[in-house]
Design a protein around this motif. Structure first.
Motif, mmCIF file in Angstrom:
data_model
loop_
_atom_site.group_PDB
_atom_site.id
_atom_site.type_symbol
_atom_site.label_atom_id
_atom_site.label_comp_id
_atom_site.label_asym_id
_atom_site.label_seq_id
_atom_site.Cartn_x
_atom_site.Cartn_y
_atom_site.Cartn_z
ATOM 1 N N LEU A 66 18.318 -12.135 -26.478
ATOM 2 C CA LEU A 66 17.841 -12.065 -25.097
ATOM 3 C C LEU A 66 17.112 -13.328 -24.672
ATOM 4 O O LEU A 66 17.249 -13.773 -23.536
ATOM 5 N N ARG A 67 16.334 -13.924 -25.573
ATOM 6 C CA ARG A 67 15.584 -15.106 -25.153
ATOM 7 C C ARG A 67 16.468 -16.321 -24.951
ATOM 8 O O ARG A 67 16.030 -17.320 -24.396
ATOM 9 N N LEU A 68 17.732 -16.222 -25.341
ATOM 10 C CA LEU A 68 18.710 -17.276 -25.070
ATOM 11 C C LEU A 68 19.505 -17.005 -23.801
ATOM 12 O O LEU A 68 20.303 -17.840 -23.378
ATOM 13 N N ASP A 69 19.304 -15.845 -23.203
ATOM 14 C CA ASP A 69 20.048 -15.449 -22.010
ATOM 15 C C ASP A 69 19.172 -15.655 -20.772
ATOM 16 O O ASP A 69 18.196 -14.928 -20.567
ATOM 17 N N THR A 70 19.524 -16.622 -19.964
ATOM 18 C CA THR A 70 18.725 -16.971 -18.785
ATOM 19 C C THR A 70 18.541 -15.794 -17.850
ATOM 20 O O THR A 70 17.451 -15.586 -17.317
ATOM 21 N N ASP A 71 19.593 -15.001 -17.643
ATOM 22 C CA ASP A 71 19.491 -13.852 -16.738
ATOM 23 C C ASP A 71 18.496 -12.823 -17.272
ATOM 24 O O ASP A 71 17.723 -12.248 -16.506
ATOM 25 N N ALA A 72 18.523 -12.581 -18.581
ATOM 26 C CA ALA A 72 17.594 -11.605 -19.176
ATOM 27 C C ALA A 72 16.151 -12.092 -19.059
ATOM 28 O O ALA A 72 15.255 -11.328 -18.676
ATOM 29 N N VAL A 73 15.920 -13.346 -19.367
ATOM 30 C CA VAL A 73 14.565 -13.897 -19.293
ATOM 31 C C VAL A 73 14.072 -13.888 -17.845
ATOM 32 O O VAL A 73 12.928 -13.513 -17.569
ATOM 33 N N ASP A 74 14.937 -14.258 -16.916
ATOM 34 C CA ASP A 74 14.563 -14.229 -15.495
ATOM 35 C C ASP A 74 14.242 -12.815 -15.036
ATOM 36 O O ASP A 74 13.292 -12.603 -14.282
ATOM 37 N N PHE A 75 15.031 -11.836 -15.496
ATOM 38 C CA PHE A 75 14.781 -10.441 -15.139
ATOM 39 C C PHE A 75 13.397 -10.004 -15.628
ATOM 40 O O PHE A 75 12.638 -9.370 -14.889
ATOM 41 N N VAL A 76 13.066 -10.343 -16.871
ATOM 42 C CA VAL A 76 11.761 -9.968 -17.422
ATOM 43 C C VAL A 76 10.649 -10.612 -16.596
ATOM 44 O O VAL A 76 9.677 -9.946 -16.218
ATOM 45 N N ARG A 77 10.792 -11.877 -16.300
ATOM 46 C CA ARG A 77 9.782 -12.583 -15.501
ATOM 47 C C ARG A 77 9.624 -11.932 -14.126
ATOM 48 O O ARG A 77 8.513 -11.700 -13.649
ATOM 49 N N GLN A 78 10.746 -11.607 -13.484
ATOM 50 C CA GLN A 78 10.720 -10.965 -12.162
ATOM 51 C C GLN A 78 10.126 -9.562 -12.248
ATOM 52 O O GLN A 78 9.390 -9.133 -11.353
ATOM 53 N N PHE A 79 10.462 -8.835 -13.318
ATOM 54 C CA PHE A 79 9.920 -7.490 -13.474
ATOM 55 C C PHE A 79 8.406 -7.536 -13.618
ATOM 56 O O PHE A 79 7.693 -6.763 -12.980
ATOM 57 N N VAL A 80 7.918 -8.434 -14.454
ATOM 58 C CA VAL A 80 6.469 -8.570 -14.628
ATOM 59 C C VAL A 80 5.806 -8.886 -13.288
ATOM 60 O O VAL A 80 4.736 -8.353 -12.967
ATOM 61 N N ALA A 81 6.454 -9.704 -12.465
ATOM 62 C CA ALA A 81 5.899 -10.066 -11.153
ATOM 63 C C ALA A 81 5.765 -8.860 -10.224
ATOM 64 O O ALA A 81 4.955 -8.891 -9.297
ATOM 65 N N THR A 82 6.506 -7.777 -10.483
ATOM 66 C CA THR A 82 6.383 -6.573 -9.655
ATOM 67 C C THR A 82 5.073 -5.841 -9.925
ATOM 68 O O THR A 82 4.674 -4.992 -9.134
ATOM 69 N N GLY A 83 4.448 -6.123 -11.066
ATOM 70 C CA GLY A 83 3.204 -5.444 -11.436
ATOM 71 C C GLY A 83 3.417 -4.105 -12.117
ATOM 72 O O GLY A 83 2.457 -3.398 -12.417
ATOM 73 N N LYS A 84 4.660 -3.744 -12.378
ATOM 74 C CA LYS A 84 4.958 -2.470 -13.049
ATOM 75 C C LYS A 84 4.829 -2.636 -14.559
ATOM 76 O O LYS A 84 4.949 -3.734 -15.091
#
Length: 185
Positions: free
Chosen positions: A90-108
């Protein structure tokens, strides 16, 4: 209330090429039993290979969606199962890392077990957080600005979102309980 998570949707993010079966199945079954809807995400829609202890092939699961086609706002909580293969891929997959970053930004809330925090480290979201993991991640977490603890489960409420972490498969009962408790509060 028999279904405290009724109406909630939980995303599980894992690689297609390997995830620790128990770290997917036990929390998935726990949140489903509590009434949540579970969506399995992976880099590619299709088969996810699970393993027992990273070596013995176990069951296969179907990813409901490719992570690149997924909106983080659609989920109430994100789970990052472990095994070494899963977060390493996952840490080599840009889409997965971006999703995690975006999810954290939601505050959930986010939950990660074993090696799952590697993806959080790659997303650059552990600075100022306290968490636990498989012991070999201690240096990665501290180098990323996190505070590592050796505890069965740790819920960190700092910086606007809650991070639920556990060390290993033996911690799954406490990890799953913390997920359900966090999402039902």
């Amino acid at each position: 209330m028999s279904d405290p998570l009724s109406g909630r949707t939980v995303a599980f993010l894992m690689s297609n090429s390997g995830v620790e079966q128990a770290e997917l199945v036990k929390p998935r079954d726990g949140v489903t039993h509590a009434g949540a809807t579970v969506v399995l995400l992976a880099p590619e829609k299709g088969t996810i290979q699970a393993f027992n202890h990273d070596v013995e092939k176990a069951d296969t699961f179907q990813a409901d969606k490719a992570v690149k086609d997924t909106d983080p706002d659609a989920y109430d909580l994100l789970v990052l199962p472990g095994g070494t293969t899963n977060p390493d891929q996952l840490r080599l997959d840009t889409d997965a890392v971006d999703f995690v970053r975006q999810f954290v930004a939601t505050g959930k809330p986010v939950a990660a077990i074993c090696h799952g925090p590697w993806t959080l480290v790659e997303a650059g979201v552990v600075e100022g957080k306290t968490l636990t993991s498989w012991p070999s991640l201690r240096t990665d977490i501290t180098n990323a600005g996190g505070d590592w603890r050796d505890e069965e489960v740790f819920v960190c409420p700092m910086n606007g979102w809650r991070l639920i972490t556990s060390r290993k498969p033996d911690d799954l009962p406490a990890f799953t309980k913390a997920i359900v408790d966090t999402l039902s509060s």
